[in-house]
Design a protein around this motif. Structure first.
Motif, PDB file in Angstrom:
ATOM      1  N   ASN A 198      -3.217   4.825 -10.323  1.00 41.40           N
ATOM      2  CA  ASN A 198      -2.893   4.229  -9.035  1.00 41.40           C
ATOM      3  C   ASN A 198      -3.956   4.582  -7.991  1.00 41.40           C
ATOM      4  O   ASN A 198      -4.799   5.473  -8.198  1.00 41.40           O
ATOM      5  N   PRO A 199      -3.967   3.884  -6.844  1.00 40.75           N
ATOM      6  CA  PRO A 199      -5.033   4.096  -5.847  1.00 40.75           C
ATOM      7  C   PRO A 199      -5.152   5.546  -5.375  1.00 40.75           C
ATOM      8  O   PRO A 199      -6.253   6.039  -5.131  1.00 40.75           O
TER       9      PRO A 199
ATOM     10  N   SER B   5       7.310  -5.504 -11.721  1.00 40.20           N
ATOM     11  CA  SER B   5       6.627  -5.684 -10.443  1.00 40.20           C
ATOM     12  C   SER B   5       7.104  -4.661  -9.415  1.00 40.20           C
ATOM     13  O   SER B   5       6.311  -4.106  -8.649  1.00 40.20           O
ATOM     14  N   LYS B   6       8.432  -4.418  -9.415  1.00 43.43           N
ATOM     15  CA  LYS B   6       8.964  -3.413  -8.489  1.00 43.43           C
ATOM     16  C   LYS B   6       8.381  -2.036  -8.803  1.00 43.43           C
ATOM     17  O   LYS B   6       7.952  -1.304  -7.899  1.00 43.43           O
ATOM     18  N   LEU B   7       8.391  -1.682 -10.104  1.00 41.54           N
ATOM     19  CA  LEU B   7       7.880  -0.375 -10.504  1.00 41.54           C
ATOM     20  C   LEU B   7       6.396  -0.253 -10.196  1.00 41.54           C
ATOM     21  O   LEU B   7       5.935   0.767  -9.675  1.00 41.54           O
ATOM     22  N   GLU B   8       5.646  -1.311 -10.515  1.00 38.48           N
ATOM     23  CA  GLU B   8       4.208  -1.268 -10.263  1.00 38.48           C
ATOM     24  C   GLU B   8       3.931  -1.159  -8.772  1.00 38.48           C
ATOM     25  O   GLU B   8       3.047  -0.414  -8.346  1.00 38.48           O
TER      26      GLU B   8
ATOM     27  N   ILE C  88       0.203  13.702  -9.425  1.00 38.92           N
ATOM     28  CA  ILE C  88      -0.682  14.651  -8.750  1.00 38.92           C
ATOM     29  C   ILE C  88      -0.278  14.742  -7.291  1.00 38.92           C
ATOM     30  O   ILE C  88      -0.244  13.729  -6.578  1.00 38.92           O
ATOM     31  N   GLN C  89       0.042  15.958  -6.848  1.00 38.03           N
ATOM     32  CA  GLN C  89       0.456  16.196  -5.471  1.00 38.03           C
ATOM     33  C   GLN C  89      -0.550  17.099  -4.781  1.00 38.03           C
ATOM     34  O   GLN C  89      -1.062  18.052  -5.371  1.00 38.03           O
TER      35      GLN C  89
ATOM     36  N   THR D 128       1.930   2.190  -4.334  1.00 36.24           N
ATOM     37  CA  THR D 128       2.037   2.575  -2.928  1.00 36.24           C
ATOM     38  C   THR D 128       2.528   4.000  -2.720  1.00 36.24           C
ATOM     39  O   THR D 128       2.563   4.470  -1.588  1.00 36.24           O
ATOM     40  N   VAL D 129       2.921   4.692  -3.790  1.00 35.97           N
ATOM     41  CA  VAL D 129       3.456   6.047  -3.646  1.00 35.97           C
ATOM     42  C   VAL D 129       2.355   6.979  -3.129  1.00 35.97           C
ATOM     43  O   VAL D 129       1.158   6.772  -3.379  1.00 35.97           O
ATOM     44  N   ALA D 130       2.778   7.994  -2.372  1.00 39.06           N
ATOM     45  CA  ALA D 130       1.806   8.898  -1.752  1.00 39.06           C
ATOM     46  C   ALA D 130       1.156   9.839  -2.757  1.00 39.06           C
ATOM     47  O   ALA D 130       0.089  10.383  -2.489  1.00 39.06           O
TER      48      ALA D 130
END
Length: 635
Positions: free
Chosen positions: A332-333, A306-309, A401-402, A314-316
């Motif tokens: 991810n979003p 859950s922490k990792l997910e 992807i950045q 939420t990571v940028a």
């Protein structure tokens, strides 16, 4: 554990050989081999080892074996990429363990030892039951089946309460007891709590998960040893023991005692328990301990997952995870936003069907990738992204992807600034060089003055070369002077090597050419391609010792041409490798007397990028360096 009999089915020769040489042979075990399940309807086997070398679904062969040999633990062997997904299904069907091929000796030995221990527990259980049902093999078989079912439920149920209740029920049935209870140590201290009961008084049954005080259970907890209480005459009875038969055994997880399993006969005080009952209870307690430990580990894993997910979601940066077949596991979003994907579950879909960038999808799905790989792309105008594809050993790959648009803008501004400054510096440098040359014409100079003049001239020439390289790099990156045509690459390679031979001869070095026949042409600029080879050869020669050899190789693979420039020079430190193609970067181990601008490999990188190719560097400090360039063929 000598003298055991193993049945081995459908195991490949390599794995079978390792088992015989390293595990079964040294222990003196008997082995029966077969490739057909229907030929093993008879015989007694202490352990069954089942492989998937015979074709078909290995899971379909578990149930027939289990029906014929219910007391023989079954260990499956399958390929590593299937072991993770098969384990749970196999255990649900009655297998004891599922191991990956190629086999690991320590892992197999541990599983074999546990399997034989399970077999001994079942045999002990059946033997202890025999006095109560003499000659009734069916009854014993039912008890063994009960143990197998219980073990299977322990392995597959992550909510332990149902398993703990089943354990208590089995304990009462096995020992022919009136009542049974199972207590666990509370996580917040050393107190016991009642977690499962059978035929226990109603008030106690309602007290499940409440603290309980039981001196005998606490004694088992402290000593980690089972206790057997027999009824005693009133005149010799000890107050610390109850006046009725009781048997209690510890539940252990590793070195810790985590609970107590107990059965008792309050009414039938003459019906006592024996050591055989303790052995059966201990086997059941092991099941309960496994269930509790599985639940605890699952809870910890779920928390970490859950922490990792939460972090990934939420990571940028955008994050995509694919399995080893190139199918999506997570998007991810931020990645959905970058690629314009719908807000739905993409799990299980091929990456090629999810992303609309064929080159990026192909790079992600590439099964032959070794190490990290970077890929730049532009999904929209004026937006630049960098995708880093990293392998996840044993699973697949992760793609981060950045958005590097801002860095691209800064890089463009920097290039413009460098170009402007370089142009403006030419005039004063030319003037300095001219005036220095005039000094010797207006009067006699001494030796020290001539040395100073020579140093000034060398410095000006060095700065001029740096400015020329910077301007050249700017022109390449801007795409100027890039007339492209169909180029026979072997011709370019030979011209470049011939042009460098004089420099190599001065250093007593050798150029070796290894160019395969039939290399297809590439579509590019002959001038820039020759410049690329020249820069690589000059760089290799500069950092190679006298009498060293620089090898230029070329070969074709599919629709690509692969060039390699190898030297046996000073090499590059591992910490410098990621930066060797950066502008003005020089390795930390470069000798002071090796003059250079730090732009040669930057120009190579720009030329390769302009031709749609890739390059990388492999090196070992003190042994040499290999720079590899991959260019697409074209017409």
């Amino acid at each position: 554990m000598p003298g055991k009999h193993f049945l081995i089915l459908d195991l490949d020769d390599s794995s079978l050989g390792r088992l015989e040489r390293n595990i079964l042979g040294p222990a003196g075990h008997a082995i029966t081999r077969s490739s057909r399940t229907d030929r093993v309807q008879t015989g007694e086997y202490d352990l069954i080892l089942l492989g998937d070398h015979g074709g078909g679904d290995i899971l379909d062969r578990i149930e027939p074996l289990r029906q014929v040999h219910p007391a023989s633990p079954i260990i499956l062997f399958t390929q590593r990429n299937r072991a993770g997904t098969l384990t749970l299904q196999a255990i649900e069907l009655g297998a004891f363990a599922c191991l990956a091929i190629p086999i690991q000796v320590d892992e197999v030995m541990a599983s074999v030892s546990r399997g034989l221990a399970r077999r001994r527990e079942l045999e002990t259980w059946a033997e202890r039951r025999a006095p109560r049902a003499p000659g009734d093999a069916r009854t014993q078989l039912r008890e063994i089946e009960r143990a197998i079912r219980l073990g299977r439920s322990v392995a597959t149920v992550l909510e332990p309460d149902a398993v703990l209740t089943a354990v208590v029920q089995a304990a009462v049935a096995t020992t022919d007891a009136e009542e049974g209870r199972l207590m666990l140590v509370r996580e917040d201290g050393d107190e016991l709590e009642l977690r499962a009961t059978f035929h226990f008084e109603q008030d106690a049954a309602r007290a499940v998960r409440l603290p309980v005080v039981d001196p005998l259970a606490e004694q088992v907890l402290a000593s980690a040893e089972p206790i057997l209480v027999e009824p005693e005459p009133p005149e010799t009875a000890q107050t610390r023991h109850p006046p009725y038969p009781l048997a209690a055994v510890p539940l252990t997880a590793g070195e810790r005692v985590i609970g107590v399993l107990a059965v008792e006969n309050r009414e039938r005080k003459r019906w006592g328990f024996n050591r055989g009952h303790l052995a059966a209870l201990s086997a059941l307690a092991n099941f309960a301990a496994v269930a509790v430990e599985n639940a605890r580990l699952f809870a910890v894993a779920e928390t970490e997952r859950s922490k990792l997910e939460g972090t990934i979601l939420t990571v940028a940066d955008g994050v995509i995870v694919v399995d080893d077949t190139g199918r999506v596991e997570l998007v991810n979003p931020r990645a959905r936003e970058i690629f314009g994907l719908e807000d739905r579950d993409y799990r299980g879909e091929p990456i090629e069907a999810v992303l609309s960038f064929p080159e990026l999808s192909a790079a992600i799905a590439d099964q032959g990738q070794v190490g990290h790989r970077r890929f730049e792309f532009e999904p929209e105008e004026e937006r630049h992204y960098l995708a880093q594809i990293s392998p996840l050993p044993g699973f697949g790959k992760t793609v981060t992807i950045q958005d590097v648009s801002r860095f691209k803008e800064l890089d463009a501004l920097k290039n413009e600034f460098v170009t402007t400054i370089s142009h403006d510096l030419r005039s004063p440098l030319t003037a300095i060089l001219g005036y220095v040359e005039l000094i010797g014409r207006i009067g006699e100079t001494n030796e020290q003055q001539r040395d100073f003049i020579h140093r000034v001239q060398e410095s000006v020439h060095s700065i001029t070369e740096l400015i020329n390289a910077l301007m050249e790099l700017g022109r390449i990156e801007a795409g100027f002077d890039q007339q492209k045509e169909v180029v026979p690459l072997p011709v370019i390679l030979r011209y470049a090597a011939d042009g460098q031979r004089w420099a190599f001869d001065e250093r007593d070095q050798e150029i070796a050419l290894e160019i395969e026949e039939g290399i297809p042409p590439v579509f590019g600029s002959p001038v820039r391609l020759r410049q690329l080879i020249n820069n690589l050869l000059e760089n290799a020669s500069k950092y190679s010792p006298p009498n060293g050899t620089v090898t230029l190789r070329a070969r074709a693979e599919g629709d690509q041409v692969i060039l390699e420039v190898c030297d046996n020079g000073i090499g590059i430190p591992a910490e410098d490798l990621p930066y060797v193609f950066d502008r003005l970067y020089r390795g930390g181990n470069v000798p002071i007397d090796k003059i250079g601008s730090g732009l040669g490999l930057s120009i190579v990188r720009s030329i390769v990028a302009n031709h749609g190719g890739r390059l990388w560097c492999d090196s070992e400090e003190g042994k040499g360096t290999t720079v590899t360039v991959v260019l697409p063929t074209g017409t």
